[in-house]
Motif scaffolding. Structure first.
Motif, short mmCIF file in Angstrom:
data_model
loop_
_atom_site.label_atom_id
_atom_site.label_comp_id
_atom_site.label_asym_id
_atom_site.label_seq_id
_atom_site.Cartn_x
_atom_site.Cartn_y
_atom_site.Cartn_z
N THR A 1 0.83 -1.21 0.00
CA THR A 1 0.00 0.00 0.00
C THR A 1 0.86 1.26 0.00
N LEU A 2 1.83 1.25 0.89
CA LEU A 2 2.69 2.42 1.04
C LEU A 2 4.14 1.96 1.17
N SER A 3 5.03 2.71 0.59
CA SER A 3 6.45 2.38 0.79
C SER A 3 6.81 2.66 2.24
N MET A 4 7.85 1.98 2.73
CA MET A 4 8.25 2.16 4.13
C MET A 4 8.63 3.61 4.41
N GLU A 5 9.14 4.23 3.38
CA GLU A 5 9.56 5.62 3.56
C GLU A 5 8.36 6.54 3.85
N LEU A 6 7.28 6.26 3.13
CA LEU A 6 6.10 7.12 3.29
C LEU A 6 5.13 6.63 4.36
N ALA A 7 5.24 5.36 4.70
CA ALA A 7 4.27 4.80 5.65
C ALA A 7 4.36 5.50 7.00
N PRO A 8 3.23 5.74 7.62
CA PRO A 8 3.27 6.33 8.96
C PRO A 8 3.86 5.35 9.96
N ASP B 1 -3.18 17.84 -0.60
CA ASP B 1 -2.02 17.56 -1.46
C ASP B 1 -1.44 16.19 -1.13
N PHE B 2 -1.36 15.90 0.15
CA PHE B 2 -0.83 14.61 0.58
C PHE B 2 -1.72 13.47 0.08
N ASN B 3 -3.01 13.66 0.27
CA ASN B 3 -3.95 12.62 -0.17
C ASN B 3 -3.81 12.36 -1.66
N ARG B 4 -3.67 13.43 -2.41
CA ARG B 4 -3.60 13.28 -3.86
C ARG B 4 -2.33 12.53 -4.28
N ARG B 5 -1.26 12.82 -3.56
CA ARG B 5 0.02 12.21 -3.95
C ARG B 5 0.12 10.77 -3.48
N ILE B 6 -0.31 10.53 -2.27
CA ILE B 6 -0.02 9.24 -1.63
C ILE B 6 -1.16 8.25 -1.78
N ILE B 7 -2.36 8.73 -1.56
CA ILE B 7 -3.47 7.78 -1.48
C ILE B 7 -4.10 7.63 -2.85
N THR B 8 -4.07 6.42 -3.33
CA THR B 8 -4.57 6.18 -4.68
C THR B 8 -5.89 5.42 -4.66
N LEU B 9 -6.42 5.20 -3.48
CA LEU B 9 -7.69 4.47 -3.41
C LEU B 9 -8.78 5.31 -4.08
N PRO B 10 -9.52 4.71 -4.97
CA PRO B 10 -10.46 5.51 -5.77
C PRO B 10 -11.57 6.16 -4.96
#
Lengths: 229, 416
Positions: free
Chosen positions: B112-119, B157-166
């Motif tokens: 879902t998320l790369s380790m770098e970006l994952a919370p 902005d964060f949502n748009r970049r990171i979250i790709t769930l439709p």
């Protein structure tokens, strides 16, 4: 310009002019508001919420013009029934055998139209528009009270009620209006029209034209109309 | 004997005090070495770049971890000065269950998320000043939770970049949840973790809010039992009917929304509720594709406009009938496929709620006015009769005009 040409003759009594004027304004208001209601209802799904207040406004306008029209017609009935002028005018506008003959001869035989206050086209206009307005008022009331009337009126009849008081009725109203305006203002022999709808009077020139067109002398004495003012 | 009776406990207590004091001193002196630099911001400024990253506030004493020494979480540096990189903190060493849940969640799943970006743990719990969730100063306290989640999920902005769930929009959960009835009315308000769980984000059962429509019903049903039981019997739920995007069936949130569950919709405000209910249904049922597929009798359905009830809606009626008036709010009763006589009786009963005099003739009128639907035979006949009248009128008028102009021609000819 001589004083003779400025003479104006009473063609309609004032109550008739007032009734016509109120009817004209109310029909204009009804057609405009009816068209707006139809336009909003015909809008694409999803766009209607923005128009909800607008629809409500036009609906109220439509209802109030309908009430005004109904009252003017009630006044017209009272005028016909209880006044001499109104009663006589009504008798004159009733169709008779000559009208039938005139209709079949398409108005080419002038000698048939001896003594008459209203021409064939005027009579047809009166009765068709009168019938149209009556049907519109009745169907409008039936639609307004639909939750009550739906119990007693079959669906088949309701289809005709909806159709008549809907887009088809609006279209018929448009056609009749155009025809009426043509008859008053554009018809050969009447062009450029008359101001009788404003003050109920016609000029001597109009009187001459009218008589030439209709091909007969009018009997002014029978209703006390048409006498020089 | 009297002295011994008093002396022995005193000596024992003194010895225990000395031993425990020595142990505490040992720990403090061990952490004290770290504290010498890491509690001292001015010293850190002189020693390293990005000193703020490594500075530990004296408030650390309030942390739930204040009884754990530095090397309880960090690798033992083995002396002073120590290497720059001390290794990643492994909270999961102690918090095994939470780690397991986290790794199964969208936050911890590398797919879902790369380790770098994952919370990471500290993005929610803070790095050193970790307070109990019951502490209202904690980032994960029930009052602060939405705000913590909104750091990322409220950032458009964060949502748009990171979250790709439709289906995940850019709404601000912090703002929307706090307007919701679940937040305002409850002693124990529903915030993010109440629905999404704390670490698993509800993925522990192999289900997801995004893909499993039954989750919402199960969850909401924990409190709203009657509504959910009723809803689970409805046509949509039983047949797993998909919504417009073809993925999720009708669920609680399709009508009540996900985060902004307000009490001015469907509940206390009748003026809004009727229109909103109809509006929600029409989202799908105005679609020819949807209604044509599942309910052939309402093709291109647009009841809000064309029916008497819909027109009343537009006309400003506050208590006009909406979809729920006949179909129910949660049970969504269907009349499709019902025996004709039973359907009529049911309809008389339903209509009779508002129209006490409703009889069989009343319910024979069409309820849903359809756009683009083929007219039935009676409507078709009426349509042609009206058109015939209008065409006849226009023809006669045109004929009379022609006659008028012919007469004019004749008159002028005679005058000449």
């Amino acid at each position: 310009m001589s004083s003779e040409t400025l003479k104006r003759y009473i063609r309609f009594q004032k109550p008739v002019v007032a009734q016509h004027f109120i009817m004209m304004l109310s029909v204009m208001g009804l057609m405009l508001s009816g068209f707006e209601l139809y336009s909003i209802k015909s809008a694409l799904p999803g766009s209607y919420l923005d128009d909800s207040s607008l629809y409500s406004l036009w609906e109220q306008i439509h209802i109030w013009f309908g009430i005004i029209l109904t009252l003017s017609i009630v006044w017209h009935f009272i005028y016909i029934l209880f006044t001499l002028y109104g009663h006589n005018d009504f008798l004159h506008i009733l169709p008779n055998k000559n009208d039938l003959k005139s209709l079949f001869s398409l108005g080419f035989k002038r000698q048939m139209n001896k003594k008459k206050r209203f021409g064939l086209q005027e009579k047809i206009t009166y009765w068709i528009i009168g019938a149209y307005l009556m049907v519109m008022i009745i169907t409008g009331i039936l639609q307004y009270a639909n939750s009550f009337t739906a119990n007693y009126i079959p669906r088949t009849i309701y289809i005709y009620i909806d159709g008549f008081h809907g887009k088809y009725g609006l279209l018929m109203g448009g056609v009749l209006t155009v025809w009426h305006l043509y008859s008053i203002f554009l018809k050969p022999g009447r062009f450029p029209g008359t101001l009788s709808w404003w003050d109920g009077k016609i000029s001597s020139a109009e009187m001459d034209r009218y008589q030439k067109t209709e091909g007969t002398n009018q009997d002014y004495s029978d209703t006390d109309t048409g006498n020089p003012n | 004997m009297r002295y011994n009776g008093i002396l022995i406990p005193k000596v024992t207590a003194t010895l225990l005090l000395i031993i425990s004091g020595s142990l505490v001193h040992a720990q403090v002196s061990g952490d004290g070495q770290c504290a010498e630099c890491h509690f001292n911001s001015s010293l850190l400024d002189a020693l390293i770049e990005q000193p703020e990253r490594f500075h530990i506030s004296p408030d650390f004493i309030q942390s739930v971890h204040n009884d754990i020494s530095c090397i309880g979480c960090h690798a033992d540096p083995g002396g002073h000065p120590h290497p720059e990189v001390m290794g990643i903190i492994q909270c999961g060493t102690c918090h095994e269950e939470e780690l397991k849940e986290y790794l199964g969640s969208p936050h911890g799943n590398p797919l879902t998320l790369s380790m770098e970006l994952a919370p990471k743990c500290w993005d929610c719990h803070k790095l050193h000043l970790i307070r109990k969730s019951s502490n209202d100063l904690s980032n994960v306290h029930i009052n602060n939770e939405a705000k913590t989640c909104a750091v990322c999920h409220g950032n458009e902005d964060f949502n748009r970049r990171i979250i790709t769930l439709p289906n995940l929009n850019n709404e601000m959960p912090d703002r929307t949840i706090k307007k919701g009835i679940h937040y305002l009315n409850g002693q124990n308000p529903l915030t993010c973790s109440r629905c999404h769980r704390v670490h698993s984000l509800n993925e522990e059962r192999g289900k997801s809010w995004q893909s499993d429509y039954s989750m919402e019903e199960d969850f909401c049903g924990e409190c709203h039992d009657a509504e959910t039981t009723s809803f689970k019997r409805n046509f949509h739920f039983e047949h797993g009917i998909a919504s417009t995007n073809g993925e999720i069936s009708l669920t609680c949130s399709d009508c009540h929304q996900e985060h902004l569950v307000t009490d001015d919709k469907y509940q206390n405000n009748e003026e809004l509720s009727a229109g909103e209910v109809t509006d929600s249904c029409i989202e799908c049922h105005s679609s020819v594709k949807i209604s044509g597929r599942f309910a052939q009798n309402i093709i291109g359905f647009n009841s809000s406009i064309d029916s008497f009830h819909g027109t009343s809606n537009l006309g400003g009626e506050l208590f006009f009938s909406n979809c729920a008036s006949c179909h129910g709010i949660h049970e969504l009763k269907t009349y499709t496929g019902m025996i004709k006589e039973k359907k009529k009786l049911d309809l008389i009963s339903e209509c009779g709620t508002c129209h006490p005099n409703a009889a069989s003739n009343f319910v024979s009128n069409p309820v849903h006015m359809s756009r683009g639907e083929d007219l039935d035979s009676e409507e078709t006949i009426a349509k042609y009769i009206f058109l015939a009248i209008i065409i006849t009128m226009i023809s006669l008028i045109m004929f009379s005009i022609i006659i008028d102009f012919y007469k004019l021609y004749q008159r002028r000819k005679n005058e000449q």
